[in-house]
Design a protein around this motif. Structure first.
Motif, PDB file in Angstrom:
ATOM      1  N   SER A  75      28.744  15.649 -23.705  1.00 50.48           N
ATOM      2  CA  SER A  75      27.297  15.607 -23.495  1.00 50.48           C
ATOM      3  C   SER A  75      26.784  14.233 -23.095  1.00 50.48           C
ATOM      4  CB  SER A  75      26.560  16.084 -24.748  1.00 50.48           C
ATOM      5  OG  SER A  75      26.580  15.099 -25.762  1.00 50.48           O
ATOM      6  N   MET A  76      27.506  13.173 -23.480  1.00 48.80           N
ATOM      7  CA  MET A  76      27.056  11.824 -23.129  1.00 48.80           C
ATOM      8  C   MET A  76      27.678  11.318 -21.836  1.00 48.80           C
ATOM      9  SD  MET A  76      28.986   9.165 -25.668  1.00 48.80           S
ATOM     10  CE  MET A  76      29.003  10.116 -27.150  1.00 48.80           C
ATOM     11  N   PRO A 132      27.293   9.308 -16.437  1.00 49.54           N
ATOM     12  CA  PRO A 132      26.091   9.613 -17.216  1.00 49.54           C
ATOM     13  C   PRO A 132      25.497  10.956 -16.812  1.00 49.54           C
ATOM     14  CG  PRO A 132      25.783   7.618 -15.884  1.00 49.54           C
ATOM     15  CD  PRO A 132      27.154   8.118 -15.637  1.00 49.54           C
ATOM     16  N   PRO A 133      25.047  11.706 -17.813  1.00 54.74           N
ATOM     17  CA  PRO A 133      24.415  12.979 -17.502  1.00 54.74           C
ATOM     18  C   PRO A 133      23.143  12.767 -16.688  1.00 54.74           C
ATOM     19  CG  PRO A 133      24.328  12.532 -19.873  1.00 54.74           C
ATOM     20  CD  PRO A 133      25.069  11.408 -19.232  1.00 54.74           C
ATOM     21  N   ALA A 134      22.826  13.745 -15.859  1.00 53.14           N
ATOM     22  CA  ALA A 134      21.605  13.665 -15.044  1.00 53.14           C
ATOM     23  C   ALA A 134      20.381  13.671 -15.960  1.00 53.14           C
ATOM     24  CB  ALA A 134      21.556  14.826 -14.065  1.00 53.14           C
TER      25      ALA A 134
END
Length: 173
Positions: free
Chosen positions: A42-43, A167-169
């Motif tokens: 998730s990160m 990095p997630p959007a």
């Protein structure tokens, strides 16, 4: 034995067991390795299971290595790499202070580990027991300890971020 050696022992054991506890928690805490892997995914540290295993193992190995004072600059480098990745991926957006989940704690752990590597593990350590009187012992503290811990740790942390961190959007509000 001097107060200096006892002070280093206390510092090493507290730092080391604190880090090892974090690794233990990643393996066996609520959610276990699977939950940790999901958090890493998730990160943006993908694949999450790979990073969960690497982080948990490194935290335990670096923590226990520092606690017993074995090849001290190497576990100190582990602290630096771990704390750099944690500070960058999790805590950086929150600023400096830990009360707002910032990167203050990461900095203190990494710098304390490098300081121990610089000072040396002291006479109450496996480094002293196994290597005192040898050329290797000279590489386990002083300027060499500092350089090994800082350079190896920074290289490991930066390398992991460059290779794996995506990095997630950002979500639109």
């Amino acid at each position: 034995m001097t107060a200096y050696d006892v002070g280093l022992l206390i510092l090493r054991v507290v730092l080391g067991l604190t880090m090892a506890a974090h690794g233990y928690n990643k393996f066996f805490g609520k959610g276990g390795l699977k939950g940790t892997a999901g958090w890493f995914d998730s990160m943006g540290m993908k694949p999450g299971m790979f990073h969960a295993r690497i982080a948990a193992t490194t935290e335990m190995a670096a923590g226990l290595g520092l606690a017993v004072g074995l090849l001290t600059p190497i576990p100190a480098a582990g602290f630096v790499a771990l704390m750099l990745v944690a500070a960058w991926t999790v805590h950086r957006p929150n600023g400096f202070f830990i009360v707002k989940e910032g990167w203050e704690y990461n900095l203190v752990l990494a710098v304390a580990a490098v300081a121990v590597a610089t000072l040396g593990a002291g006479k109450l350590s496996l480094d002293y027991l196994l290597f005192s009187g040898t050329g290797l012992y000279d590489l386990l503290h002083g300027w060499w300890g500092l350089v090994i811990a800082a350079a190896l740790g920074l290289a490991g942390g930066i390398g992991q971020l460059v290779i794996f961190y995506r990095p997630p959007a950002k979500q639109d509000a």
